[in-house]
Design a protein around this motif. Structure first.
Motif, PDB file in Angstrom:
ATOM      1  N   GLU A  11      38.525   6.075  16.932  1.00  0.00           N
ATOM      2  CA  GLU A  11      37.214   6.069  16.274  1.00  0.00           C
ATOM      3  C   GLU A  11      36.814   4.669  15.819  1.00  0.00           C
ATOM      4  O   GLU A  11      35.657   4.254  15.983  1.00  0.00           O
ATOM      5  CB  GLU A  11      37.216   7.018  15.070  1.00  0.00           C
ATOM      6  N   ARG A  12      37.769   3.932  15.243  1.00  0.00           N
ATOM      7  CA  ARG A  12      37.467   2.569  14.778  1.00  0.00           C
ATOM      8  C   ARG A  12      37.100   1.653  15.936  1.00  0.00           C
ATOM      9  O   ARG A  12      36.154   0.874  15.853  1.00  0.00           O
ATOM     10  CB  ARG A  12      38.661   1.998  13.998  1.00  0.00           C
ATOM     11  N   GLU A  15      33.599   2.606  17.277  1.00  0.00           N
ATOM     12  CA  GLU A  15      32.524   2.122  16.406  1.00  0.00           C
ATOM     13  C   GLU A  15      32.313   0.617  16.549  1.00  0.00           C
ATOM     14  O   GLU A  15      31.187   0.133  16.544  1.00  0.00           O
ATOM     15  CB  GLU A  15      32.826   2.458  14.948  1.00  0.00           C
TER      16      GLU A  15
END
Length: 90
Positions: A11-12, A15
């Motif tokens: 997810e990081r 993003e």
């Protein structure tokens, strides 16, 4: 008490780099379309077309980097000019 849930590494990364990766994927797609539309390059074998598209992609990225560097240098010069002008006034 609420605990902050840490995002997963996937997810990081998504993003932080997702938009940039999508941008470069779109650019690479445009390079392949340009090769396919070109009268000479479209007649190359598949490996030659792929190489041509990759070369266009690399050249495009290098040109963008050079443009970013020039913009950055110009901004630095403007800042120096502004500082010099403010020192003369003071």
């Amino acid at each position: 008490m609420t605990e902050k849930v840490k995002k997963t590494q996937k997810e990081r990364v998504s993003e932080k780099y997702g938009a940039m990766v999508s941008y470069y994927a779109e650019l690479l797609g445009l390079c392949h379309k340009a090769v396919a539309k070109n009268d000479v390059l479209s007649k190359l074998d598949p490996m030659g077309q792929k190489t041509s598209a990759t070369t266009l992609f690399i050249r495009s990225c290098a040109r963008m980097d050079k443009s970013d560097d020039a913009t950055s240098a110009a901004q630095k010069l403007m800042n120096i000019g502004d500082e010099a002008a403010s020192q003369k006034i003071a």
